[in-house]
Design an enzyme around this catalytic site. Structure first.
Site, PDB file in Angstrom:
ATOM      1  N   LYS A 172       0.839  -1.198   0.000  1.00  0.00           N
ATOM      2  CA  LYS A 172       0.000   0.000   0.000  1.00  0.00           C
ATOM      3  C   LYS A 172       0.878   1.254   0.000  1.00  0.00           C
ATOM      4  O   LYS A 172       1.832   1.355   0.759  1.00  0.00           O
ATOM      5  CB  LYS A 172      -0.911  -0.021   1.229  1.00  0.00           C
ATOM      6  CG  LYS A 172      -1.841  -1.240   1.259  1.00  0.00           C
ATOM      7  CD  LYS A 172      -2.580  -1.379   2.560  1.00  0.00           C
ATOM      8  CE  LYS A 172      -1.667  -1.774   3.693  1.00  0.00           C
ATOM      9  NZ  LYS A 172      -2.387  -2.123   4.930  1.00  0.00           N
ATOM     10  N   THR A 204      -8.228   8.324   9.796  1.00  0.00           N
ATOM     11  CA  THR A 204      -7.865   7.148   8.997  1.00  0.00           C
ATOM     12  C   THR A 204      -7.627   5.921   9.877  1.00  0.00           C
ATOM     13  O   THR A 204      -6.909   4.999   9.472  1.00  0.00           O
ATOM     14  CB  THR A 204      -6.597   7.441   8.168  1.00  0.00           C
ATOM     15  OG1 THR A 204      -5.539   7.855   9.068  1.00  0.00           O
ATOM     16  CG2 THR A 204      -6.839   8.537   7.145  1.00  0.00           C
ATOM     17  N   GLY A 206      -7.911   2.478  11.272  1.00  0.00           N
ATOM     18  CA  GLY A 206      -8.453   1.204  10.809  1.00  0.00           C
ATOM     19  C   GLY A 206      -8.434   1.007   9.310  1.00  0.00           C
ATOM     20  O   GLY A 206      -9.082   0.084   8.807  1.00  0.00           O
ATOM     21  N   THR A 207      -7.680   1.823   8.578  1.00  0.00           N
ATOM     22  CA  THR A 207      -7.676   1.683   7.125  1.00  0.00           C
ATOM     23  C   THR A 207      -7.119   0.322   6.682  1.00  0.00           C
ATOM     24  O   THR A 207      -7.697  -0.341   5.812  1.00  0.00           O
ATOM     25  CB  THR A 207      -6.854   2.806   6.467  1.00  0.00           C
ATOM     26  OG1 THR A 207      -5.572   2.896   7.114  1.00  0.00           O
ATOM     27  CG2 THR A 207      -7.559   4.135   6.577  1.00  0.00           C
ATOM     28  N   GLY A 208      -6.000  -0.097   7.267  1.00  0.00           N
ATOM     29  CA  GLY A 208      -5.395  -1.369   6.880  1.00  0.00           C
ATOM     30  C   GLY A 208      -6.272  -2.558   7.217  1.00  0.00           C
ATOM     31  O   GLY A 208      -6.410  -3.498   6.427  1.00  0.00           O
ATOM     32  N   CYS A 209      -6.878  -2.513   8.404  1.00  0.00           N
ATOM     33  CA  CYS A 209      -7.786  -3.591   8.829  1.00  0.00           C
ATOM     34  C   CYS A 209      -8.988  -3.678   7.883  1.00  0.00           C
ATOM     35  O   CYS A 209      -9.398  -4.762   7.464  1.00  0.00           O
ATOM     36  CB  CYS A 209      -8.284  -3.327  10.252  1.00  0.00           C
ATOM     37  SG  CYS A 209      -6.996  -3.074  11.476  1.00  0.00           S
TER      38      CYS A 209
END
Length: 268
Positions: A172, A204, A206-209
């Site tokens: 990412k 932002t 929790g974007t990866g989760c």
């Protein structure tokens, strides 16, 4: 309805971890289930404490779910120690877990280390079980043991990470200043560039989760890796666009935008 499992830590703030995973899965129309590996004490300002769950309980959570339910895919999040990594790895192998998406959670946005340094090598070994791994640039730098400052270096890092054993790699690009293009390296060694859109927001959390859970949901539905990643990218972009504040710090992304708007929430 497909059944999708998240194996991750609990976020008391509700913006990341298990809570974000279940919201994202529900928004994709799959039935989300959870195996909790750690309990965190956190709010929008950061992570303040972590308590790991007993290894036997982690193992048993996985086993009893697979004994009863057909699980279409798995999202892996916070595995804070080498012991937890090993027990999850061995248990998933024993139950023949499939379609495993690994989000290699290492450091929270507030700078709290969620993965012990001595567990990094165990995490690299864990990647062998993965269908897809989704590191951000700082995580990819650790996994590939190199600095990443350009798109070309993202591609090189993806190739290095793929050699650790995972089938597909998504790096990412949100941490880059010049653009936020993501790089997907497929099992067939095809390189796919996913252009991103950047929004001016601090919210932002929790974007990866959210992205990894969305991707796992569509893989569980039978979509290809490329299609699942592209849908996940669209979903997280919309969720960031409609993120909001809940406290003084970093707020969560908007998982149920249509439902929130019907309830009268103003995102403008």
């Amino acid at each position: 309805m497909k059944k999708v499992l998240t194996i991750a830590g609990s976020d008391s703030c509700g913006g990341a971890g298990i809570q974000a995973d279940l919201k994202a899965m529900s928004a994709q129309g799959v039935y989300g289930m959870s195996v909790i590996t750690a309990i965190t004490a956190q709010n929008s300002m950061g992570v303040f404490a972590v308590q790991e769950v007993d290894l036997n309980i982690i193992k048993k959570q996985i086993e009893v779910l697979y004994e009863d339910i057909e699980i279409s895919s798995v999202k892996i999040g916070m595995l804070s120690s080498s012991e937890i990594i090993k027990v999850v790895y061995e248990t998933l192998k024993n139950v023949n877990g499939k379609n495993i998406v690994i989000d290699p959670v290492m450091v929270s946005k507030s700078g709290y280390y969620l993965l012990k340094e001595e567990a990094i090598e165990a995490l690299k070994e864990f990647l062998k079980i993965g269908t897809l791994v989704t590191p951000n640039i700082p995580e990819a730098e650790i996994l590939a043991n190199m600095k990443i400052e350009s798109e070309e270096e993202m591609i090189l890092a993806a190739k290095k990470i793929k050699k650790l054993g995972t089938k597909n790699v998504l790096i990412k690009g949100g941490h880059r200043e010049d653009n936020c293009t993501d790089i997907l390296l497929t099992e067939e060694n095809e390189i796919i560039k996913l252009l991103g859109e950047r929004f001016e927001t601090k919210n932002t959390h929790g974007t990866g989760c959210t992205l990894s859970s969305t991707i796992a949901s569509y893989i569980g539905k039978g979509y290809s890796i490329e299609k699942s990643v592209k849908i996940g990218k669209r979903y997280i972009t919309d969720a960031i666009k409609n993120s909001f504040s809940i406290g003084e710090g970093v707020g969560p992304v908007g998982h149920f935008v249509d439902i929130y708007k019907k309830a009268g929430v103003d995102f403008e």
